[in-house]
Every structure is written in C-alpha cells, then in structure tokens.
Design an enzyme around this catalytic site. Structure first.
Site, PDB file in Angstrom:
ATOM      1  N   ASP A  81      43.989  48.136  38.587  1.00  0.00           N
ATOM      2  CA  ASP A  81      43.816  46.807  37.989  1.00  0.00           C
ATOM      3  C   ASP A  81      45.002  46.534  37.068  1.00  0.00           C
ATOM      4  O   ASP A  81      45.078  47.056  35.953  1.00  0.00           O
ATOM      5  CB  ASP A  81      42.504  46.725  37.213  1.00  0.00           C
ATOM      6  CG  ASP A  81      42.203  45.313  36.738  1.00  0.00           C
ATOM      7  OD1 ASP A  81      43.076  44.437  36.898  1.00  0.00           O
ATOM      8  OD2 ASP A  81      41.096  45.087  36.218  1.00  0.00           O
ATOM      9  N   HIS A 138      40.521  44.436  40.491  1.00  0.00           N
ATOM     10  CA  HIS A 138      40.022  43.612  39.385  1.00  0.00           C
ATOM     11  C   HIS A 138      38.643  43.030  39.686  1.00  0.00           C
ATOM     12  O   HIS A 138      37.977  42.526  38.775  1.00  0.00           O
ATOM     13  CB  HIS A 138      41.023  42.485  39.101  1.00  0.00           C
ATOM     14  CG  HIS A 138      40.744  41.722  37.840  1.00  0.00           C
ATOM     15  ND1 HIS A 138      40.756  42.310  36.586  1.00  0.00           N
ATOM     16  CD2 HIS A 138      40.449  40.407  37.626  1.00  0.00           C
ATOM     17  CE1 HIS A 138      40.483  41.397  35.671  1.00  0.00           C
ATOM     18  NE2 HIS A 138      40.286  40.234  36.274  1.00  0.00           N
ATOM     19  N   SER A 162      37.612  40.156  32.281  1.00  0.00           N
ATOM     20  CA  SER A 162      38.822  39.407  32.583  1.00  0.00           C
ATOM     21  C   SER A 162      39.140  38.475  31.411  1.00  0.00           C
ATOM     22  O   SER A 162      39.253  38.941  30.280  1.00  0.00           O
ATOM     23  CB  SER A 162      38.648  38.673  33.909  1.00  0.00           C
ATOM     24  OG  SER A 162      39.878  38.182  34.394  1.00  0.00           O
TER      25      SER A 162
END
EC number: 3.1.1.74
Length: 220
Positions: free
Chosen positions: A187, A200, A132
């Site tokens: 995602d 995610h 991320s």
C-alpha cells in the site's frame, strides 16, 4: 499535482473494473451507514469512524462497517454504538492533495462528532478509526481536540494511513501506545504517495485485528 490526480483517478477506475463486485456481495454492502449518536443511542463504547475517498454512506464498506461489526462481536452489540462522519466530509478525491491530506470542512465535521459523543454520551468511552482519507481526517481532528474530549478517546485505528510518513506513524499530541496503524504490504499511500494499488483495498481483512486492539483499550 495534476499528474498525481490523474494517476489516482485512473487507479481507482482500473481496480474497480478489474474487481467487479458480485451482486450478492453488493447487496450486503448496502449497510454502510451508522448513526447511533445522531439517533441518541448511548452505550459504554462509542466508535467514531471516517471512511475512505469515494466510499458511500458515512462508514464505508471497506474498513468502517467491518470494524463496527467486529467490535460489536468482540464486546457485545449491547456495549457498542457506531457513528460515521458524514455531512461536510464528502470523501471526495481532491482534498487528498491538500497539505493536511483532507480539508478543513471535513476536520470540523469530525470534530463535531467527537463533541457530540462528549455531550450526548458523557459516560461513554470513545474509540475511533479512519481509512484512507478518513485516516487523515482522524489524525488532524484528534491532535487538536480539547483535552477534556481527547482524554476520553481510548484508542484509534488508522487503515491505509495517508499521513503515515509525514507524522511518523502516529497522531501528533496523542499517545502512540493508544494508536494502531494498519498498512498492508504494497500500500503505497503509507510511504508518502497517493498512488492507489490493490493493496489499499484489502483492509476488510484487518477489521478483526483492529477491533481486538480497540477492545483492549476499553473496559466494559
């Protein structure tokens, strides 16, 4: 930008409420830090990892520690040291909205960890990963490392790569064949948005795949 920020915060809250962590699993996730480099531990392979936004510790529970553990399983724990990026990299949400999808303080912090690996463990091979916002931290850091350090970085895995669209699925100024981008179906951060979907949060499942890639990039 305000609307996106609100949507991101709302999505994080909604997913957390919809998927409460059972008590035993919560206990298991207390191990979310790795400080081998800071503690002076040098092994043939050093993994440097940057966690995702809002994750605790310096490795995080979703991708960081699972990748560390899987790499130790693949290469032997005696051959792998793990170090998370902490300090000035606080993994807060707001830096995601900056042009680099993180801030300069976080990039400097990660750069310092690579420099530490280079100076404290000069004979170690370096591998790296980020999840991320941590993937953006690694992207921005590695592309600007001096060659003497960058050449020691044998492989990088990027989970839920927030700069996947912007940087065309790679780290600029770093060999594409030494980079593995892992993006789950659904995602949306991998297609240029900052919208958080349940996909995610699934990257623990990909830790063995990531570890196998990193293991294939080094020799022990």
């Amino acid at each position: 930008m305000v609307a996106l920020h609100t949507l991101l915060l709302t999505a994080f809250a909604a997913v957390s409420l919809a998927n409460p962590i059972p008590a035993p699993e919560l206990e298991a996730r207390q191990i979310i830090n790795a400080n081998d480099l800071e503690n002076g531990v040098c092994k043939p392979v050093v993994l440097i990892f940057a966690r995702g936004s809002t994750e605790l510790g310096n490795m995080g529970a979703i991708a960081g520690m699972p990748t560390c553990n899987a790499l130790k399983l693949a290469l032997g724990s005696q051959n792998v040291a793990c170090q998370g990026v902490g300090g000035a990299y606080t993994a807060s949400l707001i830096p995601n909205f900056l042009p680099a999808n993180t801030n300069q303080a976080s990039i400097r912090e990660a750069t310092g960890v690579f420099e530490m690996a280079h100076t404290r463990c000069p004979n170690s091979q370096i591998v790296a990963g980020g999840y991320s916002q941590g993937s953006a931290v690694m992207d921005n850091t590695i592309q600007d490392l001096p060659d003497v350090i960058k050449n020691k970085v044998k492989g990088v895995v990027l989970f839920g790569f927030t700069r996947n669209l912007q940087d065309l699925g790679r780290i600029p100024n770093y060999p594409k064949e030494q980079t593995k981008v892992i993006c789950a179906v659904g995602d949306l951060v991998c297609v240029g948005t900052l919208i958080i979907t349940p996909a995610h949060l699934t990257y623990t499942l990909n830790a063995p795949e990531a570890a196998q890639f990193l293991a294939s990039m080094v020799s022990v």
